[in-house]
Motif scaffolding. Structure first.
Motif, PDB file in Angstrom:
ATOM      1  N   THR A  59       0.843  -1.191   0.000  1.00  0.00           N
ATOM      2  CA  THR A  59       0.000   0.000   0.000  1.00  0.00           C
ATOM      3  C   THR A  59       0.878   1.240   0.000  1.00  0.00           C
ATOM      4  N   SER A  66      -9.689   3.962   3.069  1.00  0.00           N
ATOM      5  CA  SER A  66     -10.947   3.517   2.460  1.00  0.00           C
ATOM      6  C   SER A  66     -12.155   4.085   3.187  1.00  0.00           C
ATOM      7  N   THR A 113     -11.048  -2.939 -11.555  1.00  0.00           N
ATOM      8  CA  THR A 113      -9.658  -2.716 -11.177  1.00  0.00           C
ATOM      9  C   THR A 113      -9.046  -1.729 -12.158  1.00  0.00           C
ATOM     10  N   PHE A 150     -12.842  -7.149  -9.974  1.00  0.00           N
ATOM     11  CA  PHE A 150     -12.068  -6.726  -8.804  1.00  0.00           C
ATOM     12  C   PHE A 150     -10.930  -7.717  -8.588  1.00  0.00           C
ATOM     13  N   ALA A 152      -7.873  -8.422  -5.996  1.00  0.00           N
ATOM     14  CA  ALA A 152      -7.226  -8.083  -4.731  1.00  0.00           C
ATOM     15  C   ALA A 152      -5.712  -8.085  -4.901  1.00  0.00           C
ATOM     16  N   SER A 153      -5.025  -7.444  -3.967  1.00  0.00           N
ATOM     17  CA  SER A 153      -3.575  -7.293  -4.097  1.00  0.00           C
ATOM     18  C   SER A 153      -2.833  -8.616  -4.009  1.00  0.00           C
ATOM     19  N   VAL A 199      -0.611  -0.149  -3.976  1.00  0.00           N
ATOM     20  CA  VAL A 199      -2.062  -0.004  -3.871  1.00  0.00           C
ATOM     21  C   VAL A 199      -2.395   1.457  -3.602  1.00  0.00           C
ATOM     22  N   TYR A 201      -5.910   2.393  -3.730  1.00  0.00           N
ATOM     23  CA  TYR A 201      -7.190   2.257  -3.025  1.00  0.00           C
ATOM     24  C   TYR A 201      -7.697   0.849  -3.248  1.00  0.00           C
ATOM     25  N   SER A 202      -8.379   0.308  -2.220  1.00  0.00           N
ATOM     26  CA  SER A 202      -8.957  -1.025  -2.366  1.00  0.00           C
ATOM     27  C   SER A 202     -10.069  -1.224  -1.358  1.00  0.00           C
ATOM     28  N   ASP A 203     -11.219  -1.712  -1.842  1.00  0.00           N
ATOM     29  CA  ASP A 203     -12.293  -2.179  -0.971  1.00  0.00           C
ATOM     30  C   ASP A 203     -12.800  -3.484  -1.571  1.00  0.00           C
ATOM     31  N   ALA A 207     -10.553  -1.543  -6.939  1.00  0.00           N
ATOM     32  CA  ALA A 207      -9.126  -1.568  -6.619  1.00  0.00           C
ATOM     33  C   ALA A 207      -8.404  -0.668  -7.612  1.00  0.00           C
ATOM     34  N   TYR A 209      -4.466   0.502  -8.608  1.00  0.00           N
ATOM     35  CA  TYR A 209      -3.055   0.229  -8.412  1.00  0.00           C
ATOM     36  C   TYR A 209      -2.221   1.193  -9.256  1.00  0.00           C
TER      37      TYR A 209
END
Length: 285
Positions: A59, A66, A113, A150, A152-153, A199, A201-203, A207, A209
């Protein structure tokens, strides 16, 4: 005498009773027995949670929290990071920003994403490159940085190549291959090799990146194929060849009489001219 002995005996017994009563009165009261200790409760069985997979992408320190940013306002999220001004302008002029925000509001499943190049990445492009693109190419360029799901990281290694973008999934025109190895995520487009830096932002449905280079689609640099010949031109050529072949066949099939006629036609006129000239010369003499 006997009465005196009895009286003495009573006195002795009375003194003995007083002594006993006095001894009991001086003895401390017995302390109450301590209550039995409660049985030690058996320790509760604690189940250790499995450690969550380590994110492949760290991040960024300038990433907005978030809880502070609404997932349906990408402009606000990117502005808080303060390094995506060119991308924000492109997304607004192509009206893709509004489309994504609307999709995030209405979508119940899935997600989006965004692979976001920062201002430094755009400044490394060839001078005047963005201005040389027409409106359609600018839209494709922005869409090429958006995945319709979406990610995720820690899930980049689960993507299947070539990865589909909003611009489409065409391995010849729009290849996008993701390679997650160790703690690094690399992206190849056939023109550019970029890395996912961190990262933004991510929820659970959006996302964003940061990538260190602008992802240029391959079809921007493919040469246009030469136009195919018109079918009418192709159709006329065999016809002309057929006529020439027919003429050759006619010459080959001529009879001796036809050949004599052709020879007479060729040599007859010069002979007649010579004869006329000879007669004129004789008459003149």
């Amino acid at each position: 005498m006997k009465k005196q002995q009895v009286t003495g005996l009573y006195l002795v017994l009375l003194m003995l009773c007083c002594t006993i009563i006095q001894a009991f009165s001086q003895t401390p009261a017995a302390s109450p027995k301590p209550a039995p200790k409660a049985a030690a409760s058996s320790p509760k069985a604690t189940t250790k949670k499995a450690p969550s997979p380590k994110p492949l992408v760290p991040t960024l320190p300038q990433s907005p929290d978030s809880s502070d940013a609404a997932p349906d306002d990408i402009t606000k999220i990117l502005k808080k990071a303060k390094i995506f001004n060119v991308l924000i302008r492109l997304m607004k002029t192509t009206e893709i920003m509004n489309n994504i925000n609307s999709q995030l509001i209405t979508a119940k499943t899935g997600g989006i994403t965004i692979l976001a190049p920062d201002d430094d990445a755009f400044s490394n492009l060839k001078a005047g490159f963005l201005n040389s693109l027409d409106e359609k190419q600018k839209i494709e360029l922005v869409q090429f940085h958006i995945l319709p799901e979406f990610v995720a990281s820690n899930n980049f290694d689960s993507l299947a190549n070539p990865v589909q973008t909003v611009a489409g999934k065409d391995p010849e025109r729009l290849p996008l291959n993701v390679n997650a190895l160790g703690n690094s995520v690399n992206i190849s487009t056939g023109v550019v090799n970029a890395s996912v830096v961190g990262v933004v932002y991510s929820d659970n449905k959006l996302a964003i990146y940061k990538v260190d280079k602008v992802l240029l689609p391959l079809d921007f640099f493919q040469k246009a194929k030469p136009p195919a010949l018109a079918p009418t031109a192709l159709a006329k050529a065999p016809k002309a060849a057929k006529e020439n072949t027919a003429a050759d066949d006619q010459d080959g099939d001529a009879t001796p009489a036809d050949q004599q006629k052709s020879a007479a036609a060729i040599f007859g006129k010069p002979l007649v001219s010579v004869a006329v000239a000879f007669l004129v010369a004789v008459m003149w003499n």
